[in-house]
Design an enzyme around this catalytic site. Structure first.
Site, short mmCIF file in Angstrom:
data_model
loop_
_atom_site.label_atom_id
_atom_site.label_comp_id
_atom_site.label_asym_id
_atom_site.label_seq_id
_atom_site.Cartn_x
_atom_site.Cartn_y
_atom_site.Cartn_z
N ASN A 157 42.06 38.70 35.72
CA ASN A 157 42.71 39.85 36.42
C ASN A 157 43.18 39.46 37.78
O ASN A 157 44.26 39.81 38.37
CB ASN A 157 41.79 41.22 36.59
CG ASN A 157 40.50 40.85 37.21
OD1 ASN A 157 39.96 39.59 37.11
ND2 ASN A 157 39.77 41.75 37.52
N GLU A 255 29.13 38.10 38.85
CA GLU A 255 29.77 39.41 39.32
C GLU A 255 30.30 40.07 38.11
O GLU A 255 31.38 39.60 37.48
CB GLU A 255 30.99 38.99 40.33
CG GLU A 255 31.35 39.98 41.24
CD GLU A 255 32.83 40.90 40.63
OE1 GLU A 255 32.53 41.84 39.95
OE2 GLU A 255 33.80 40.33 40.78
N CYS A 289 37.48 45.05 38.66
CA CYS A 289 36.23 45.25 38.52
C CYS A 289 35.75 46.50 39.11
O CYS A 289 34.88 47.42 38.92
CB CYS A 289 35.28 44.26 38.82
SG CYS A 289 35.65 42.81 37.46
N GLU A 462 29.52 37.23 46.80
CA GLU A 462 30.83 36.76 47.31
C GLU A 462 31.55 37.29 48.37
O GLU A 462 30.95 38.25 48.88
CB GLU A 462 31.88 36.79 46.12
CG GLU A 462 31.27 36.10 44.61
CD GLU A 462 31.54 34.75 44.70
OE1 GLU A 462 31.46 34.02 45.70
OE2 GLU A 462 31.26 34.18 43.48
#
Length: 497
Positions: A157, A255, A289, A462
């Site tokens: 993505n 993640e 996400c 992150e």
């Protein structure tokens, strides 16, 4: 450019060399906006992976990055940022064509990637240990050391931005990296590799390989040569990776998915809310996400918000990413079929489709912008990640109910609060189970703000300063100044060491 030695083929960057696929294997890349074949990418297999891992291990053991003076490592990161910016315009057009996203967003990904290297490059000489006082007979201090070989699996993505998000801190900390790019859109990431090459990344310190996830990805995470795993993607794939990591006891950063909720209280600024709905669920066709996939609305303004969300959705421009429309195609036919079936199943279960609900006619993998109203919070569509332009709007009556609904899934990636009451904003944000909470603007924040989830959304962080410490481990060094008097044994006994 070296990644394209002949028309119709992009090569892999393996331990400092551009190579074709194992046995000449290729992966076809198409334009999701037209369904036309775009080019082929070399498909890496066992042999390419072995060369990448050997190169990464050799580079790390020889200290090409880890023993490089921090100021020089910082300069390298800044050179990478400069090289990325130099290709952002043309490379962004290629990323737009292979991923389906807007040209503006694709070029912005390369700019964001450059910012990651600039940001973490500025921290290269600031990874500092500390001194711990143990009394006059000891000198005790900590140092941070890189893990070694960091295996990084990147989703389709945001392939360039997410890759840079992990690559930059890993390299800054002195690790070698082996990156597995997504087979649906690997070309932009290959171009990112060309920027690393031109900037002078040491041989073997970075490899970027495209291959089939079930083969190449599985081999990578199961390898005993890997010292760390970084993964962004779906929960099922993450669970599979974690099972492999358990066998080798490899530390991991995960993640994973999200089913994030925005809470709109009765005093919310509706114009601002609609602006956030537009970006929150329709940016990149909802393939995010941290998308605003659930909108929880106070019953006093519920009908008004549904009406405005429908009008917004029906007024969106739809088209190929090169034209910078509001809504772009989904990445593949498989993804389109999956999203459409989820919505149709919800409709069969009695959930009201206020607008959209099906694919659009014509070429390209386009899903109509979709609003679902009066959604049962326990329904599948409200509990599971759809990863498409589908907004579930759910009413609530009290603050406590809104918090319970927002926290009422297995995920915990991000959340949002829309209110003019600052006290309520703080109070509700503190009770939301999410790694990041947006107040009055979805996607507020930036590279410096830590990002990661709770629950099935994963663990580790992150972005920001915190992320840098995912890529180092702490070593403590204790020095006894007066030896032979039994003090060390006595102290160990007292401390229970």
């Amino acid at each position: 450019m070296t990644i394209f030695p002949k028309a119709g083929l992009a090569r892999n960057f393996v331990a400092g060399r551009w190579v074709e696929g194992d046995g000449g294997a290729v992966i076809a890349v198409e334009d999701p906006g037209t369904q036309e074949h775009l080019t082929n990418c070399a498909c890496a297999g066992e042999a390419s992976l072995a060369r990448a891992l050997e190169g990464a291990r050799t580079s790390f053991e020889r200290g090409f990055l880890a023993e490089m003076p921090p100021a020089q490592r910082a300069a390298l990161m800044l050179r990478i940022a400069t090289e990325i910016r130099a290709i952002a315009r043309d490379a962004g057009e290629l990323l737009c064509r292979e991923s389906g996203k807007t040209l503006e967003a694709a070029q912005g990904e390369f700019e964001e990637a450059a910012q990651y290297f600039k940001y973490y490059g500025g921290l290269a000489d600031k990874i500092e240990g500390k001194s711990i006082p143990l009394g006059p007979d000891y000198v005790d201090y900590t140092v941070y050391e890189p893990y070694g070989v960091s295996a990084q699996i990147v989703p389709w993505n945001f392939p360039v931005a997410i890759a840079a998000r992990s690559m930059a801190p890993a390299l800054t900390a002195g690790n070698s990296i082996v990156v597995k790019s997504p087979e649906l859109d690997p070309l932009g990431l290959a171009l990112l590799g060309s920027a690393l090459e031109r900037a002078g990344v040491p041989e073997g310190a970075a490899s970027i390989l495209c291959g089939i996830g079930a083969d190449l990805g599985a081999r990578l995470v199961a390898s005993s040569e890997v010292d760390q795993i970084v993964f962004t993607g779906s929960v099922p794939t993450g669970q599979s990776i974690l099972r492999a990591a358990a066998e080798t006891v490899t530390p991991s950063v995960m993640e994973l998915g999200g089913k994030s909720a925005a809470i709109a209280f009765e005093d919310a600024d509706l114009d601002g809310l609609m602006a956030s709905v537009k970006t929150g669920i329709y940016f990149n066709a909802g393939q995010v996400c941290s998308a605003m996939s659930r909108l929880l609305v106070h019953r006093a303004i519920y009908d008004q918000v549904v009406e405005r969300a429908v009008a917004l959705s029906q007024g969106l421009s739809v088209g190929h990413g090169l034209d910078n429309p509001d809504l772009t195609p989904l990445i593949s036919g498989q993804q389109l079929a999956r999203v459409e079936e989820r919505v149709q199943a919800a409709a069969r279960d009695g959930i009201r489709v206020a607008c959209g609900g099906k694919r659009l006619d014509g070429p390209g993998y386009f899903m109509a912008p979709t609003v679902l109203a009066e959604v049962d919070p326990a329904s599948r569509i409200a509990q599971e990640e759809v990863f498409g332009p589908v907004l579930c709007i759910i009413p609530f009556d009290s603050e406590a109910e809104a918090i319970a609904l927002a926290n009422g899934t297995a995920y915990g990636l991000v959340a949002g609060v829309f209110t003019q009451d600052l006290s309520r904003a703080h109070r509700v944000a503190a009770r939301l189970r999410a790694g990041q909470v947006f107040v009055n603007e979805w996607f507020a924040g930036g590279i410096a703000t830590p990002f990661g989830g709770a629950g099935r959304s994963g663990y580790g962080r992150e972005k920001g300063l915190e992320a840098l410490y995912n890529y180092v481990r702490t070593k403590n060094i204790a020095i006894a100044l007066n030896r032979g008097n039994g003090a060390s044994l006595d102290r160990a006994a007292r401390n229970g060491d």
